[in-house]
Structures are given as C-alpha cells and as structure tokens.
Design a protein around this motif. Structure first.
Motif, mmCIF file in Angstrom:
data_model
loop_
_atom_site.group_PDB
_atom_site.id
_atom_site.type_symbol
_atom_site.label_atom_id
_atom_site.label_comp_id
_atom_site.label_asym_id
_atom_site.label_seq_id
_atom_site.Cartn_x
_atom_site.Cartn_y
_atom_site.Cartn_z
ATOM 1 N N LYS A 6 0.837 -1.145 -0.002
ATOM 2 C CA LYS A 6 0.055 0.247 -0.067
ATOM 3 C C LYS A 6 0.936 1.054 -0.003
ATOM 4 C CE LYS A 6 -3.683 -2.312 2.644
ATOM 5 N NZ LYS A 6 -4.285 -2.578 3.712
ATOM 6 N N TYR A 7 0.468 2.195 -0.965
ATOM 7 C CA TYR A 7 1.118 3.645 -0.657
ATOM 8 C C TYR A 7 0.653 4.346 0.375
ATOM 9 C CZ TYR A 7 1.909 1.607 -5.362
ATOM 10 O OH TYR A 7 2.215 0.860 -6.308
ATOM 11 N N LYS A 8 1.617 5.632 0.545
ATOM 12 C CA LYS A 8 1.392 6.444 1.635
ATOM 13 C C LYS A 8 1.159 7.824 1.019
ATOM 14 C CE LYS A 8 5.828 6.944 3.500
ATOM 15 N NZ LYS A 8 6.587 6.373 2.363
ATOM 16 N N PRO A 9 0.642 8.821 1.912
ATOM 17 C CA PRO A 9 0.328 10.307 1.398
ATOM 18 C C PRO A 9 2.063 10.613 1.207
ATOM 19 C CG PRO A 9 -1.318 9.654 3.089
ATOM 20 C CD PRO A 9 -0.574 8.540 2.932
ATOM 21 N N GLY A 10 2.188 11.493 0.153
ATOM 22 C CA GLY A 10 3.630 11.695 -0.012
ATOM 23 C C GLY A 10 4.439 11.036 -1.092
ATOM 24 N N ASP A 11 4.033 9.901 -1.240
ATOM 25 C CA ASP A 11 4.647 8.858 -2.207
ATOM 26 C C ASP A 11 4.169 9.642 -3.644
ATOM 27 O OD1 ASP A 11 5.596 7.266 -0.351
ATOM 28 O OD2 ASP A 11 4.114 5.651 -0.653
ATOM 29 N N GLN B 193 3.263 11.424 -16.879
ATOM 30 C CA GLN B 193 3.211 12.218 -16.047
ATOM 31 C C GLN B 193 3.508 11.308 -14.481
ATOM 32 O OE1 GLN B 193 -1.019 13.518 -16.972
ATOM 33 N NE2 GLN B 193 0.054 15.423 -17.489
ATOM 34 N N THR B 194 3.672 12.341 -13.700
ATOM 35 C CA THR B 194 3.720 12.016 -12.233
ATOM 36 C C THR B 194 2.761 12.309 -11.274
ATOM 37 O OG1 THR B 194 5.259 13.621 -11.472
ATOM 38 C CG2 THR B 194 6.312 11.728 -12.497
ATOM 39 N N MET B 195 2.497 11.616 -10.263
ATOM 40 C CA MET B 195 1.275 12.113 -9.488
ATOM 41 C C MET B 195 2.222 11.917 -7.843
ATOM 42 S SD MET B 195 -1.587 9.502 -11.213
ATOM 43 C CE MET B 195 -0.291 8.251 -11.352
ATOM 44 N N THR B 196 1.272 12.738 -7.029
ATOM 45 C CA THR B 196 1.702 12.508 -5.781
ATOM 46 C C THR B 196 0.376 12.174 -4.923
ATOM 47 O OG1 THR B 196 3.300 14.241 -5.707
ATOM 48 C CG2 THR B 196 2.341 13.994 -3.431
ATOM 49 N N ILE B 197 0.714 11.144 -4.057
ATOM 50 C CA ILE B 197 -0.613 10.581 -3.376
ATOM 51 C C ILE B 197 -0.716 11.705 -2.229
ATOM 52 C CG2 ILE B 197 -1.175 8.554 -1.656
ATOM 53 C CD1 ILE B 197 -0.763 7.635 -4.524
ATOM 54 N N LEU B 198 -2.199 11.871 -2.290
ATOM 55 C CA LEU B 198 -2.642 12.858 -1.245
ATOM 56 C C LEU B 198 -3.388 12.193 -0.187
ATOM 57 C CD1 LEU B 198 -4.171 15.712 -3.629
ATOM 58 C CD2 LEU B 198 -1.835 15.580 -2.452
ATOM 59 N N GLU B 199 -4.199 11.266 -0.499
ATOM 60 C CA GLU B 199 -5.003 10.110 0.501
ATOM 61 C C GLU B 199 -4.927 9.017 -0.004
ATOM 62 O OE1 GLU B 199 -8.816 11.848 1.395
ATOM 63 O OE2 GLU B 199 -8.233 13.921 0.749
ATOM 64 N N GLY B 200 -5.316 8.242 1.147
ATOM 65 C CA GLY B 200 -5.495 6.763 0.720
ATOM 66 C C GLY B 200 -4.593 5.827 1.404
ATOM 67 N N PRO B 201 -4.710 4.534 1.283
ATOM 68 C CA PRO B 201 -5.834 3.937 0.275
ATOM 69 C C PRO B 201 -7.169 3.751 1.059
ATOM 70 C CG PRO B 201 -4.593 2.298 1.626
ATOM 71 C CD PRO B 201 -3.950 3.328 2.066
ATOM 72 N N VAL B 202 -8.275 4.025 0.186
ATOM 73 C CA VAL B 202 -9.576 3.803 0.528
ATOM 74 C C VAL B 202 -10.020 2.537 -0.237
ATOM 75 C CG1 VAL B 202 -11.858 4.886 0.404
ATOM 76 C CG2 VAL B 202 -9.896 6.423 1.045
ATOM 77 N N LEU B 203 -10.807 1.559 0.577
ATOM 78 C CA LEU B 203 -11.137 0.583 -0.039
ATOM 79 C C LEU B 203 -12.749 0.581 -0.532
ATOM 80 C CD1 LEU B 203 -11.081 -2.699 -0.562
ATOM 81 C CD2 LEU B 203 -12.036 -2.955 1.926
#
Length: 289
Positions: A209-214, A248-258
């Motif tokens: 699972k990824y975390k915010p900021g990844d 493109q790249t993305m920064t994780i803001l929230e999650g994970p949400v099931l």
C-alpha cells in the motif's frame, strides 16, 4: 532515493532483464524465476502473490513453452504460463505466446477482471478487502470458468479447492474455504444481494500500500490495441473526470480507501495540478521518491 523507490527500481530492472534475456530461444525460465516474476507483477497489480503463483502452478506448472520450444497451448486456444485465451483479441497475441513476463501480466489483468465481476455481480465476502486471501473465492471460480465443475455443491474438487491445496502444500499457506452452504444448492453462484461473512480464521496477503507523499507513475496494461489509459475519478470508483498520461507523475494525497474490492488513492498530477482518485492497481512508485 527512498527504500520503496529503490525496491520498485529493482522490480522493474528484474522484469526488463528477464524479459530480454533467454526467452528469445523459447526456453522456459526456471520455476524459481517464474515465481519471482509473479511476485513482482503481483506487487504492481495489487494482488496477493500466493494467488497468482497457485494459478500458474495449476494452469501450466509454470511453463511458457512446450518440450519442443513452442508456445504452450491448451485446448487449442489457451496460451502460456497463465493459460490466457488467445481468441478474444484482447491481448498482444505474439507477446502472449513468446514473452513470459507479458503472459503473467495478462494473467493478473484477467484475474482482476474476474475480481471486479465478483465485486459487482456476486455475493460479497466480508468487506472484500483484496488483501484477505479468503475473499478471492469467487474470482478464482471465475478465472477457470463459472461452470458446474467449480460449483462446490456439484463437484467433489473445484478449481478453488485445488488452489487452496497448492497454497498449503507448496507454500505452507492456509486459506480457509467459505462454507458450501453459502452457495445455492440448486447450482450457480450466489448473486450480489447476498452477504457472506469472512471466515473466522482468515489470512492476509502481501499487497503493498502507498502512503500520502509517495510519488507514483501510471503503469497500465498493454492490450492488443495499445496501453490502457489511467483514468482519473472524482471519488473512489466515482465518475471519470479525465486521464493521466504515461509520462506524468502523481503525488499521493490520501488513501488507500477500500471501495467495492479495490484500493483507491487521491492524487495530484504534478505537471498540471489536477486532482482526483485512481485505482491502486495501475500505479507504481516513481524513481523520484
């Protein structure tokens, strides 16, 4: 470079090296090599690796090619390690036949399709968290065909039973079957108006699972007509509001949400500042972490 990014770099390097060495001679990689590839693909696709390994064991005993070096073909149409149907023009046929890594990726994609069907049309097992091995029961039934041969009330040993046996025998991993009473005695699978409890004894997989900021990149499946787009949604499994380009790249803001069997992440696209939610199955850590 962070540890997670370094690990992802190693994964991609292994997949590249494996895909480009040795297979041009149509020689089967070793069981250990195939299992390693499966682990890397499972990590990318958000699938417990034990599930994919057991499917590969049943379908082909980890073989991409037959004893003559030709692509392994079952029943005149099912190809390679994961025995993917070559008749539907869904995947790149030449790669299905000759590229073990691509074949495994297609198998993961096919399984995720069955997982989505299980979440949309079949009985829900618990909260359908994909990291609970017991929750994959109906997706496994679907992988081998939603037929009577895999109905526990009509068959002594179903495909699901065989998966569980291999998991225990080969990998010392127990998976608790759902009760046969949960499946209609008249035949067929239970529909999505039924709820089945997660077995009291359940077992977790190895989904990352990824975390915010990844920072992550799109990593979608290549099909017969090219790569799928990564879709940006207004909410977890919500309305589509756009797509994300491959570079493109993305920064994780929230999650994970099931949500209905899938992990979703809210992301910000770094190149244009758009925000939205994406499936966790089609992103990988960027080397920028």
């Amino acid at each position: 470079m962070g540890k997670k990014a370094l690990a992802m770099l190693m994964i991609l390097t292994i997949l590249f090296v494996v895909a480009n060495t040795g297979f041009s001679q149509n020689k089967n990689p070793s069981k250990e090599e195939v299992e390693k590839i499966i682990e890397e693909v499972a990590t990318k696709r958000g699938i417990p690796s034990i599930i994919l390994k057991c499917i590969a064991k049943i379908e082909s005993t980890f073989r991409q090619f037959d004893k003559n070096g030709k692509p392994l073909i079952g029943a005149g149409r099912y190809i390679g390690i994961m025995q993917i149907d070559g008749k539907g023009n869904i995947y790149n046929l030449e790669k299905l036949k000759n590229d073990p890594v691509y074949n495994i990726e297609a198998g993961a994609d096919h399984l995720l399709g069955k997982w989505k069907t299980a979440n949309d049309k079949m009985a829900q097992i618990g909260n359908m968290d994909p990291n609970i091995l017991e929750h994959w029961y109906f997706a496994l039934w679907g992988y081998n065909g939603l037929s009577d041969k895999n109905d526990p009330n009509k068959s002594v040993k179903t495909y699901q039973d065989r998966i569980y046996e291999i998991a225990l025998k080969d990998y010392k991993q127990k998976i608790t079957p759902i009760s046969r009473r949960s499946v209609p005695s008249r035949g067929g699978y239970p529909r999505n108006d039924k709820r089945i409890s997660t077995p009291e004894e359940y077992h977790e997989g190895d989904i990352v699972k990824y975390k915010p900021g990844d920072i992550v990149n799109p990593n979608t499946m290549e099909k017969a007509k090219g790569k799928d787009f990564l879709v940006l949604h207004e909410g977890p499994r919500g309305k589509a509001i756009g797509t994300v380009k491959e570079d493109q790249t993305m920064t994780i803001l929230e999650g994970p949400v099931l949500r209905r069997g899938f992990y979703f992440y809210k992301v910000k696209i770094n190149e244009d500042s758009r925000e939205g939610w994406v499936y966790g199955n089609w992103i990988v850590l960027s080397m920028d972490n």
